[in-house]
Scaffold this motif. Sequence first.
Motif, PDB file in Angstrom:
ATOM      1  N   THR A  19      32.252  48.229  30.313  1.00 39.83           N
ATOM      2  CA  THR A  19      33.532  47.963  30.965  1.00 39.83           C
ATOM      3  C   THR A  19      33.342  47.421  32.377  1.00 39.83           C
ATOM      4  OG1 THR A  19      34.365  49.852  29.718  1.00 39.83           O
ATOM      5  CG2 THR A  19      35.821  48.936  31.381  1.00 39.83           C
ATOM      6  N   MET A  20      32.295  47.849  33.056  1.00 42.66           N
ATOM      7  CA  MET A  20      32.090  47.423  34.437  1.00 42.66           C
ATOM      8  C   MET A  20      31.302  46.123  34.559  1.00 42.66           C
ATOM      9  SD  MET A  20      33.856  49.407  36.211  1.00 42.66           S
ATOM     10  CE  MET A  20      33.337  49.008  37.881  1.00 42.66           C
ATOM     11  N   LEU A  21      30.736  45.622  33.453  1.00 45.31           N
ATOM     12  CA  LEU A  21      29.950  44.387  33.541  1.00 45.31           C
ATOM     13  C   LEU A  21      30.680  43.256  34.280  1.00 45.31           C
ATOM     14  CD1 LEU A  21      27.907  43.882  30.239  1.00 45.31           C
ATOM     15  CD2 LEU A  21      27.029  43.898  32.582  1.00 45.31           C
ATOM     16  N   PRO A  22      31.980  43.004  33.983  1.00 44.63           N
ATOM     17  CA  PRO A  22      32.682  41.921  34.702  1.00 44.63           C
ATOM     18  C   PRO A  22      32.864  42.197  36.194  1.00 44.63           C
ATOM     19  CG  PRO A  22      33.816  42.467  32.643  1.00 44.63           C
ATOM     20  CD  PRO A  22      32.799  43.549  32.875  1.00 44.63           C
ATOM     21  N   ALA A  23      32.644  43.460  36.623  1.00 42.92           N
ATOM     22  CA  ALA A  23      32.698  43.771  38.061  1.00 42.92           C
ATOM     23  C   ALA A  23      31.298  43.770  38.671  1.00 42.92           C
ATOM     24  CB  ALA A  23      33.370  45.128  38.290  1.00 42.92           C
ATOM     25  N   TYR A  24      30.269  43.878  37.825  1.00 43.78           N
ATOM     26  CA  TYR A  24      28.890  43.889  38.326  1.00 43.78           C
ATOM     27  C   TYR A  24      28.382  42.470  38.584  1.00 43.78           C
ATOM     28  CZ  TYR A  24      28.370  48.833  36.980  1.00 43.78           C
ATOM     29  OH  TYR A  24      28.496  50.196  36.865  1.00 43.78           O
ATOM     30  N   VAL A  25      28.719  41.572  37.667  1.00 44.87           N
ATOM     31  CA  VAL A  25      28.153  40.217  37.706  1.00 44.87           C
ATOM     32  C   VAL A  25      28.564  39.392  38.937  1.00 44.87           C
ATOM     33  CG1 VAL A  25      28.445  37.993  36.510  1.00 44.87           C
ATOM     34  CG2 VAL A  25      27.571  39.977  35.277  1.00 44.87           C
ATOM     35  N   PRO A  26      29.807  39.533  39.453  1.00 46.25           N
ATOM     36  CA  PRO A  26      30.221  38.682  40.579  1.00 46.25           C
ATOM     37  C   PRO A  26      29.288  38.745  41.794  1.00 46.25           C
ATOM     38  CG  PRO A  26      32.140  39.732  39.645  1.00 46.25           C
ATOM     39  CD  PRO A  26      30.949  40.325  38.953  1.00 46.25           C
ATOM     40  N   GLY A  56      31.730  33.896  42.011  1.00 44.38           N
ATOM     41  CA  GLY A  56      31.631  35.281  41.570  1.00 44.38           C
ATOM     42  C   GLY A  56      32.809  35.685  40.686  1.00 44.38           C
ATOM     43  N   VAL A  57      34.021  35.372  41.132  1.00 39.84           N
ATOM     44  CA  VAL A  57      35.213  35.740  40.359  1.00 39.84           C
ATOM     45  C   VAL A  57      35.226  34.999  39.020  1.00 39.84           C
ATOM     46  CG1 VAL A  57      37.735  35.683  40.295  1.00 39.84           C
ATOM     47  CG2 VAL A  57      36.568  36.333  42.411  1.00 39.84           C
ATOM     48  N   LEU A  58      34.904  33.699  39.057  1.00 43.39           N
ATOM     49  CA  LEU A  58      34.902  32.913  37.811  1.00 43.39           C
ATOM     50  C   LEU A  58      33.854  33.439  36.830  1.00 43.39           C
ATOM     51  CD1 LEU A  58      35.443  29.260  39.113  1.00 43.39           C
ATOM     52  CD2 LEU A  58      37.026  30.674  37.786  1.00 43.39           C
ATOM     53  N   ALA A  59      32.671  33.771  37.340  1.00 40.97           N
ATOM     54  CA  ALA A  59      31.603  34.269  36.463  1.00 40.97           C
ATOM     55  C   ALA A  59      32.018  35.591  35.813  1.00 40.97           C
ATOM     56  CB  ALA A  59      30.310  34.444  37.258  1.00 40.97           C
ATOM     57  N   GLY A  60      32.607  36.482  36.625  1.00 38.57           N
ATOM     58  CA  GLY A  60      33.034  37.774  36.081  1.00 38.57           C
ATOM     59  C   GLY A  60      34.147  37.622  35.052  1.00 38.57           C
ATOM     60  N   ALA A  61      35.100  36.730  35.332  1.00 37.66           N
ATOM     61  CA  ALA A  61      36.218  36.520  34.409  1.00 37.66           C
ATOM     62  C   ALA A  61      35.724  35.886  33.112  1.00 37.66           C
ATOM     63  CB  ALA A  61      37.284  35.644  35.070  1.00 37.66           C
ATOM     64  N   ALA A  62      34.816  34.923  33.229  1.00 37.48           N
ATOM     65  CA  ALA A  62      34.267  34.278  32.023  1.00 37.48           C
ATOM     66  C   ALA A  62      33.518  35.304  31.176  1.00 37.48           C
ATOM     67  CB  ALA A  62      33.336  33.131  32.425  1.00 37.48           C
ATOM     68  N   LEU A  63      32.772  36.180  31.835  1.00 36.09           N
ATOM     69  CA  LEU A  63      32.036  37.212  31.092  1.00 36.09           C
ATOM     70  C   LEU A  63      33.007  38.160  30.384  1.00 36.09           C
ATOM     71  CD1 LEU A  63      29.356  38.544  30.347  1.00 36.09           C
ATOM     72  CD2 LEU A  63      29.596  39.968  32.384  1.00 36.09           C
ATOM     73  N   ALA A  64      34.109  38.533  31.060  1.00 34.86           N
ATOM     74  CA  ALA A  64      35.086  39.436  30.446  1.00 34.86           C
ATOM     75  C   ALA A  64      35.685  38.802  29.186  1.00 34.86           C
ATOM     76  CB  ALA A  64      36.187  39.780  31.447  1.00 34.86           C
ATOM     77  N   LEU A 110      37.763  40.111  40.636  1.00 35.42           N
ATOM     78  CA  LEU A 110      38.447  39.861  41.915  1.00 35.42           C
ATOM     79  C   LEU A 110      38.370  41.103  42.802  1.00 35.42           C
ATOM     80  CD1 LEU A 110      40.191  37.883  43.584  1.00 35.42           C
ATOM     81  CD2 LEU A 110      42.211  38.880  42.512  1.00 35.42           C
ATOM     82  N   GLY A 111      38.609  42.257  42.210  1.00 36.16           N
ATOM     83  CA  GLY A 111      38.511  43.509  42.962  1.00 36.16           C
ATOM     84  C   GLY A 111      37.097  43.726  43.481  1.00 36.16           C
ATOM     85  N   ALA A 112      36.105  43.385  42.668  1.00 39.34           N
ATOM     86  CA  ALA A 112      34.711  43.545  43.088  1.00 39.34           C
ATOM     87  C   ALA A 112      34.416  42.683  44.319  1.00 39.34           C
ATOM     88  CB  ALA A 112      33.772  43.170  41.941  1.00 39.34           C
ATOM     89  N   MET A 113      34.869  41.436  44.300  1.00 42.21           N
ATOM     90  CA  MET A 113      34.606  40.550  45.440  1.00 42.21           C
ATOM     91  C   MET A 113      35.395  40.988  46.681  1.00 42.21           C
ATOM     92  SD  MET A 113      32.506  37.744  44.879  1.00 42.21           S
ATOM     93  CE  MET A 113      31.419  39.163  44.884  1.00 42.21           C
ATOM     94  N   LEU A 114      36.653  41.441  46.468  1.00 46.35           N
ATOM     95  CA  LEU A 114      37.459  41.906  47.601  1.00 46.35           C
ATOM     96  C   LEU A 114      36.842  43.155  48.225  1.00 46.35           C
ATOM     97  CD1 LEU A 114      41.137  41.414  46.316  1.00 46.35           C
ATOM     98  CD2 LEU A 114      39.898  40.061  48.021  1.00 46.35           C
TER      99      LEU A 114
END
Length: 181
Positions: free
Chosen positions: A13-20, A57-65, A96-100
């Motif tokens: 679940t956290m992968l899209p927040a880890y990758v950014p 970072g945001v695009l990579a995380g969103a694409a992964l999700a 987005l939250g991860a980057m913010l």
Amino acid sequence: MNALVAVAVAFWTMLPAYVPNNAAVLAGGGRPIDGGRVWHGRRVLGDGKTWRGTAVGVLAGAALALLLDAVQPAVSGALGVPLPGFPPVVAVTLPLGAMLGDILASFLKRRTGRERGAAFPLLDQLDFVVVALLLTALAAPGWFRDTFTLLVVAVVLVLTPVLHLLTNGVAYLLGLKDEPY
Ligand code: CTP
Ligand code: MG
């Protein structure tokens, strides 16, 4: 839910927040978000927070999700673990939250006199998790409640600093990052 399942759900679940963060390290550079501005004698954010790093970072995380969402039934079935899918809004709020969170941490580091790259133990390892979870809880409360049981949140808070130090250590050894944290 047993502990092993909770670890699998937390990591997935956290992968899209880890990758950014890692994508930002690879893509960083260019114009800093604060435009070089200074506040009370110190940079607002510093040169380590750039528009390009944040966007990639945001695009990579969103694409992964979105990718994980597509393979979720297959992976869930193969592992025999009830992994969650990622609704579109969550595919955005996690990265987005991860980057913010990371940007907020840099703001706090500059306010407390820490130069770019200085370590701030625990803040460095958890800033992105806390804001990714908060933003997601606000934007998708139902999905958040179903996915993040207390056990899963506890696993995330323990697992994330370990993974963060591991991946940053590897990035440091590969010469991609200036500090191993
Ligand atoms: N990066 C970026 N944009 C972001 C986050 C990171 O461009 N929003 C890139 C920068 O090149 C940065 C690198 O990733 O130097 C490592 O990120 P991080 O450790 O978060 O930044 P630091 O340079 O250590 O700066 P700070 O002290 O502000 O955390
Ligand atoms: Mg750093």
